[in-house]
Design a protein around this motif. Sequence first.
Motif, PDB file in Angstrom:
ATOM      1  N   PHE A   1      21.230  25.476  46.275  1.00  0.00           N
ATOM      2  CA  PHE A   1      20.081  26.245  45.786  1.00  0.00           C
ATOM      3  C   PHE A   1      20.327  27.734  45.975  1.00  0.00           C
ATOM      4  N   GLY A   2      19.429  28.537  45.405  1.00  0.00           N
ATOM      5  CA  GLY A   2      19.537  29.996  45.489  1.00  0.00           C
ATOM      6  C   GLY A   2      20.331  30.511  44.305  1.00  0.00           C
ATOM      7  N   GLY A   3      21.518  31.037  44.576  1.00  0.00           N
ATOM      8  CA  GLY A   3      22.390  31.473  43.494  1.00  0.00           C
ATOM      9  C   GLY A   3      22.280  32.946  43.165  1.00  0.00           C
ATOM     10  N   GLN A   4      23.175  33.378  42.273  1.00  0.00           N
ATOM     11  CA  GLN A   4      23.310  34.796  41.955  1.00  0.00           C
ATOM     12  C   GLN A   4      22.521  35.222  40.722  1.00  0.00           C
ATOM     13  N   SER A   5      21.724  34.335  40.163  1.00  0.00           N
ATOM     14  CA  SER A   5      21.003  34.679  38.933  1.00  0.00           C
ATOM     15  C   SER A   5      19.666  35.344  39.234  1.00  0.00           C
ATOM     16  N   SER A   6      19.017  35.800  38.167  1.00  0.00           N
ATOM     17  CA  SER A   6      17.691  36.406  38.294  1.00  0.00           C
ATOM     18  C   SER A   6      16.632  35.365  38.645  1.00  0.00           C
ATOM     19  N   GLU A   7      17.009  34.098  38.650  1.00  0.00           N
ATOM     20  CA  GLU A   7      16.072  33.016  38.982  1.00  0.00           C
ATOM     21  C   GLU A   7      16.286  32.490  40.404  1.00  0.00           C
ATOM     22  N   HIS A   8      16.872  33.313  41.249  1.00  0.00           N
ATOM     23  CA  HIS A   8      17.180  32.931  42.629  1.00  0.00           C
ATOM     24  C   HIS A   8      15.939  32.393  43.357  1.00  0.00           C
ATOM     25  N   GLU A   9      14.852  33.153  43.290  1.00  0.00           N
ATOM     26  CA  GLU A   9      13.638  32.756  44.020  1.00  0.00           C
ATOM     27  C   GLU A   9      13.050  31.452  43.477  1.00  0.00           C
TER      28      GLU A   9
END
Length: 352
Positions: free
Chosen positions: A9-17
Motif C-alpha cells: 500500500f501507499g506508493g509514489q502516486s498522487s493517490e497515496h493517501e
Amino acid sequence: MKKTVAVLFGGQSSEHEVSCLSAVNIISNIKKECYELILIGITKEGKWIKVNSVEEISDGTWKNGKIEAILSPDAMDKAVLFIEENNVTKHRVDVVFPVLHGLYGEDGTVQGILELAKIPYVGCGVLTSSIAMDKWYTKIVVNTLGIRQAAYVAVEKREFVDMKHVIERVESVLPYPVFIKPSNAGSSCGVSKAKNREELESGLKEAAKHDRKILVEETIIGRELECAVLGGMEVKASGIGEILAAADFYDYDAKYNSQESKTVISPVLPEGKEEEIRKDAVKIFKALDGYGLSRVDFFLKENTNEVIFNEINTLPGFTGISMYPMLWEAKGMKKADLIENLIELALERTVQ
C-alpha cells in the motif's frame, strides 16, 4: 494451512493517501483465520517499509518504520526480504495484494516485478494494467468495440512550445466546455474543466504536472454511473452505482473530502440501460484482457439516454466510501468474501 498474503500500500502516486485508506479497509476485513498477513508500506519517495499493524497505517506512523522491505525478484525465493541494520530475514509469500492506485502500482510496474518473482497477485496483469492506466490507449482499444465514448483530442506536453497551435487544434474538434485529463492519473487528480481558451491553457499545464500525455474531451452532460466486474475465466458484472457529485464534476475533493457528494446503489434507470452497461463493462474488461477486478465508469447522456464509456480502473478504491465493494455488498457479497474471492482468483491464475 494459512496462506501468507503480502499487502502492498501507499506508493509514489498522487493517490497515496487513498491507497492507505483502501489498505486499512482490506486488512480490517480480511479473514484472519485463513490468511497470515505481511504489511508493506511504500512511501511517496519510493521506500519500502515493513509495517507492524493496521493501526500504524491509520495514524500514519508506519512511515517511521526502520525495517526495510525488499520484494525478491528471484523466482526460486517467492519471498520478501526484511533488512534491519545488518540482519536479513526472508519470508516466503503465497500471494501479493497490491492495494496501489495510480502510477507505480496500478500501471503494470509492480505487476511486472511479481511476474519476475513468479508470485501470484491480485488483479489484472501487466498488459491490462498498463493499457487501462493510460486513458489514451484505453480509448484506442475501446474504439474497436463499437462502444460510444467521449470525443477527444490527444495532446503531448512537448507540443506546449506552440500552445496557440494546440489550442486551435482542440477548438477545431471540440466545442467548449471541455474536460482536460492527464492520460495516466487517477482519483481525478489533475483533471479540470475549461470554458474558454485561458482555462484550456491553464488546464493543460495543470494536467502536464501529472503526465506528459493529456486528453481533452467533450463534455458529456448526464448521469455518472459505475459497474464493478469480477472474475477470471468467467467474468460477472455487479449492479449499477450512481455518483451524485457535490462539485461541477467528481474531482478528488468531491470524492474524498465533500460531505455533499453521494453514491446511490441500484439507481432507477431507463428500461434496458442497466443490462447494456453491465454487458459493455464485461466487454471492455475482456477486450483489455482483464483479470480479477475492475470498475468500469459510464455516462448516461441527458435527453438521449445514450450510454457512453468514460474509463476503467483496474485497482479501484476499497475505502469506506468506495463504489466497488459497495456494489458487491448490494449483491450479497460481504467485503471479507469479496477479498477472499480476489485472493483465490490470484492463486487460480497460476495453475491455468
